[in-house]
Design an enzyme around this catalytic site. Structure first.
Site, PDB file in Angstrom:
ATOM      1  N   ARG A 141      25.605 175.331 180.745  1.00  0.00           N
ATOM      2  CA  ARG A 141      26.198 175.588 179.440  1.00  0.00           C
ATOM      3  C   ARG A 141      27.672 175.889 179.652  1.00  0.00           C
ATOM      4  O   ARG A 141      28.052 176.594 180.609  1.00  0.00           O
ATOM      5  CB  ARG A 141      25.518 176.785 178.759  1.00  0.00           C
ATOM      6  CG  ARG A 141      24.150 176.465 178.155  1.00  0.00           C
ATOM      7  CD  ARG A 141      24.245 175.490 176.972  1.00  0.00           C
ATOM      8  NE  ARG A 141      22.985 175.185 176.334  1.00  0.00           N
ATOM      9  CZ  ARG A 141      22.217 174.122 176.586  1.00  0.00           C
ATOM     10  NH1 ARG A 141      22.570 173.239 177.499  1.00  0.00           N
ATOM     11  NH2 ARG A 141      21.105 173.914 175.907  1.00  0.00           N
ATOM     12  N   GLU A 167      31.898 172.561 171.858  1.00  0.00           N
ATOM     13  CA  GLU A 167      31.423 171.173 171.839  1.00  0.00           C
ATOM     14  C   GLU A 167      31.361 170.670 170.408  1.00  0.00           C
ATOM     15  O   GLU A 167      30.865 171.400 169.543  1.00  0.00           O
ATOM     16  CB  GLU A 167      30.048 171.077 172.508  1.00  0.00           C
ATOM     17  CG  GLU A 167      30.130 171.394 173.985  1.00  0.00           C
ATOM     18  CD  GLU A 167      28.810 171.233 174.744  1.00  0.00           C
ATOM     19  OE1 GLU A 167      27.824 170.756 174.144  1.00  0.00           O
ATOM     20  OE2 GLU A 167      28.774 171.589 175.921  1.00  0.00           O
ATOM     21  N   HIS A 191      28.054 166.048 176.932  1.00  0.00           N
ATOM     22  CA  HIS A 191      26.753 166.730 176.988  1.00  0.00           C
ATOM     23  C   HIS A 191      25.603 165.713 176.943  1.00  0.00           C
ATOM     24  O   HIS A 191      24.776 165.707 176.030  1.00  0.00           O
ATOM     25  CB  HIS A 191      26.623 167.740 175.837  1.00  0.00           C
ATOM     26  CG  HIS A 191      25.569 168.786 176.091  1.00  0.00           C
ATOM     27  ND1 HIS A 191      25.664 170.078 175.646  1.00  0.00           N
ATOM     28  CD2 HIS A 191      24.382 168.728 176.751  1.00  0.00           C
ATOM     29  CE1 HIS A 191      24.593 170.761 176.005  1.00  0.00           C
ATOM     30  NE2 HIS A 191      23.797 169.953 176.679  1.00  0.00           N
TER      31      HIS A 191
HETATM   32  C1  DGY Z   1      18.959 171.029 176.745  1.00  0.00           C
HETATM   33  O1  DGY Z   1      17.861 170.484 176.552  1.00  0.00           O
HETATM   34  O2  DGY Z   1      19.129 172.234 176.663  1.00  0.00           O
HETATM   35  C2  DGY Z   1      20.082 170.125 177.086  1.00  0.00           C
HETATM   36  O3  DGY Z   1      21.237 170.798 177.401  1.00  0.00           O
HETATM   37  C3  DGY Z   1      20.324 169.207 175.926  1.00  0.00           C
HETATM   38  O4  DGY Z   1      20.757 169.978 174.848  1.00  0.00           O
END
Ligand code: DGY
Length: 324
Positions: free
Chosen positions: A237, A266, A285
């Site tokens: 993250r 983001e 992402h």
């Molecule tokens: C998740 O599944 O948490 C990935 O980062 C996609 O959002």
């Protein structure tokens, strides 16, 4: 009577039919304040909620007094107020297994692209700059036999370590709260403290969820510990890394490069200094974003909601204690 469910993500037809067979489904575009007003009645009646990306906080929960289960199409759940959910006896289901290999592929792609400057040189060729054999100005650095540091040895860390060990003969260091026996036995991974990992790794790969403890875990002080030739990879993250500190380290050349699939904000703002740096590989992402895996995540999320509303919390439940 079928339970009422709010869907805030469009599903493929077969999965939508599966959901419709079990529930009265109201599909809404998103959970914005505007839609919470517009669909207030449907929200007030719903026992289930399925989707991804949007914030589920105490304000929304207050508008959904009959809610019993949320099912997110993601492994990460930092956009859910899990405490508030547990207090209201609402369970949260997620998709932790189906995306493991795909996200590990993305991490390896970031390792390779940042070391071998794949995206930078692709743009260079397409700009017509390839006039003669490449010179040292276009050289990259090796990946094979370099040391890979995994910060967060969960399922994805393990799948990355497997690729690095068998595919690239890389020694593996990892930092985790507890010993990961499988990583040690199968890939010779060595557990070290964060400081040692930062000092000794050629690639520092962050695969951590966002929590109060991991917020800005990697800041100026930690980046200073990295080798000048070190490359930082983040596919966990964004806010786990202090982005201003990272920009400063890259601009000053105290680390070599970065490969990023996640950002503090983001979509990353188009004017971010990160995007001006040639030694940054930036992805939108896409960790789990393949056709196969995104379908699998939606399938699991549908199955998770069906199971949860039938009282079956054996698999994929973040807060099973909330049901009691
Ligand atoms: C998740 O599944 O948490 C990935 O980062 C996609 O959002």
């Amino acid at each position: 009577m079928k339970p009422n469910v709010i869907l805030y993500k469009t599903l493929p037809d077969d999965l939508r039919q599966k959901l419709d067979a079990q529930f009265n489904v109201t599909e809404i575009p998103d959970l914005s304040a505007e839609n919470q007003k517009k669909y207030a009645h449907a929200l007030a009646e719903a026992q289930g909620l399925l989707g991804s990306g949007d914030k589920v906080d105490s304000d929304l929960l207050a508008n959904m007094p009959h809610l019993r289960a949320c099912s997110t199409i993601s492994v990460g759940y930092d956009n859910f107020d899990v405490n508030a959910m547990s207090q209201r006896n609402v369970v949260l289901m997620h998709t932790p297994t189906v995306l493991t290999e795909t996200v590990a592929d993305t991490l390896m792609a970031l390792v390779l692209s940042s070391a071998r400057r794949v995206t930078e040189l692709d743009a260079w060729v397409k700009a017509g700059k390839w006039k003669e054999s490449v010179s040292p100005a276009e050289y990259g650095v090796d990946v094979h036999h370099k040391t890979l540091g995994v910060v967060g040895m969960g399922r994805i860390g393990l799948a990355l370590a497997q690729r690095a060990h068998f595919g690239f003969s890389m020694p593996i260091l990892y930092n985790a709260r507890s010993v990961h026996k499988e990583a040690e036995d199968r890939f010779g991974a060595q557990r070290v403290d964060l400081e040692t990992l930062l000092k000794e790794s050629d690639f520092v790969c962050i695969i951590l969820p966002l929590t109060e403890q991991t917020h800005h875990l990697i800041g100026a002080e930690q980046l200073k510990l990295m080798k000048k030739s070190g490359i930082l990879i983040n596919a966990g993250r964004g806010p786990v890394v202090d982005e201003n500190a990272l920009i400063a380290a890259l601009q000053a050349g105290t680390i070599h490069a970065a490969g990023l699939d996640v950002f503090e904000q983001e979509p990353v703002p188009a004017n971010s200094d990160l995007l001006k740096l040639p030694n940054v590989v930036a992805l939108p992402h896409i960790g789990s974003a393949t056709h196969e895996t995104r379908y699998g995540m939606m399938r699991d999320a549908v199955d998770n909601l069906i199971a949860a509303l039938q009282g079956n919390l054996e698999k994929n439940c973040v807060n099973p204690e909330a049901a009691s």
